[in-house]
Design an enzyme around this catalytic site. Structure first.
Site, PDB file in Angstrom:
ATOM      1  N   GLY A 153       0.817  -1.196   0.000  1.00 54.62           N
ATOM      2  CA  GLY A 153       0.000   0.000   0.000  1.00 54.62           C
ATOM      3  C   GLY A 153       0.858   1.256   0.000  1.00 54.62           C
ATOM      4  O   GLY A 153       2.053   1.222   0.307  1.00 54.62           O
ATOM      5  N   CYS A 154       0.251   2.375  -0.338  1.00 52.26           N
ATOM      6  CA  CYS A 154       1.001   3.630  -0.460  1.00 52.26           C
ATOM      7  C   CYS A 154       1.522   4.113   0.891  1.00 52.26           C
ATOM      8  O   CYS A 154       2.713   4.404   1.039  1.00 52.26           O
ATOM      9  CB  CYS A 154       0.145   4.690  -1.138  1.00 52.26           C
ATOM     10  SG  CYS A 154      -1.500   4.917  -0.422  1.00 52.26           S
TER      11      CYS A 154
END
Length: 334
Positions: A153-154
């Site tokens: 995920g970012c």
């Protein structure tokens, strides 16, 4: 030349993937796909994203049966919703494709995690066991042999890149959990229209307090508890994370600098600041994670910045592709 399919190509991450892969000398974009129900089906990607006119003038084809494409491509990128990737990835994997999944569907090997944070019961434990977490700077060896890469995920990408060198070097006092305050632009919510993520409606505010799905992802792969508070800002893209830690007694600024240098001196997509700390303008539109820090006594503040659509999604996926197939790690990225 590797033939590749991008599913979910009309979204923000999908168009960045198409841009990188279009200029990759060893990749051929065989097709761009969207769900059969998507209003973008049948349109040219360059009509939706005019910056690609004359460069990627490919139609967005409705994806019906995955088996229709599985035998025609070597590599599949899934820039799709978590539950969609959960269903599609095994179909492509069964056909022998290498899959890079940008969703959260295979990031954490814990069925309870999916029940609690994603709202479905995971049905593919065998692939969860085989999936490699694609944090490129830290899982290089595993990515080289992977058939399924779960792209991080970012928020977790920046958090882990900032904290892993410190944890590995044993510099942090475990009695005080690292506190991660992170702010993302609105593109992190995807391209689908929503009042809550509309640029004109958003005012800087925290959300997902103690229950954001990236929190357990960070903890699972760091192996240490943290406090994580995400914020939504009224800017298009980028993530800035300010992380407060407690150092063990006797740890100096030079020790912290040495830990970061040891981890990243040969990692071209992590840039370290010798003085000062990074800002979003240094990374937006670029595939880097920039890291800087300050020490006062036993207190440490680390700042990490990245483009959420690039190092937080698409460019890291292509970085993993390059590692997996033995290409130069920054090929098509820089």
């Amino acid at each position: 030349m590797l033939n590749t399919l991008i599913v979910g190509a009309s979204g923000y991450a999908g168009v960045e993937l198409a841009t990188y892969l279009n200029r990759h000398p060893h990749m051929n974009i065989t097709a761009l796909a969207v769900s059969a129900q998507s209003p973008d089906a049948g349109k040219l990607l360059s009509d939706l994203h005019p910056q690609l006119k004359g460069r990627v003038d490919l139609p967005l084809q409705p994806l019906g049966d995955a088996a229709e494409w599985a035998g025609k491509v070597d590599v599949v990128f899934l820039a799709t919703a978590h539950e969609v990737s959960h269903d599609l990835a095994p179909e492509f994997l069964k056909a022998g494709c290498v899959v890079f999944d940008l969703s959260g569907a295979f990031r954490v090997n814990d069925d309870g995690f999916y029940q609690q944070y994603y709202g479905f019961s995971h049905q593919h434990q065998a692939w969860l066991d085989k999936a490699v977490y694609g944090l490129a700077e830290w899982n290089h060896a595993q990515i080289k042999d992977a058939q399924l890469v779960a792209v991080p995920g970012c928020y977790p990408t920046a958090a882990q890149l900032a904290l892993k060198p410190l944890i590995k070097a044993g510099l942090l006092n475990p009695a005080q959990w690292p506190v991660i305050n992170a702010t993302s632009g609105v593109s992190g919510a995807g391209r689908k229209a929503s009042v809550t993520t509309s640029f004109c409606e958003v005012s800087l505010q925290p959300y997902g307090l103690f229950n954001h799905r990236h929190h357990p992802e960070i903890v699972a792969h760091l192996g240490t508890p943290v406090i994580f508070t995400p914020h939504l800002g009224n800017f298009p893209r980028g993530i800035l994370e300010t992380i407060t830690c407690r150092l063990n007694a006797g740890v100096s600024q030079q020790d912290v600098a040495a830990a970061f240098h040891s981890a990243y001196h040969d990692k071209p997509l992590v840039r370290l600041y010798d003085k000062g700390v990074p800002a979003l303008k240094g990374v937006v539109g670029l595939p880097f994670c920039d890291i800087g820090f300050a020490v006062q006594g036993e207190h440490l503040i680390v700042v990490a910045a990245e483009d959420n659509l690039l190092k937080g999604a698409s460019s890291q996926a292509v970085q993993c592709l390059n590692i997996r197939f033995g290409f130069p790690e920054t090929l098509s990225l820089i």
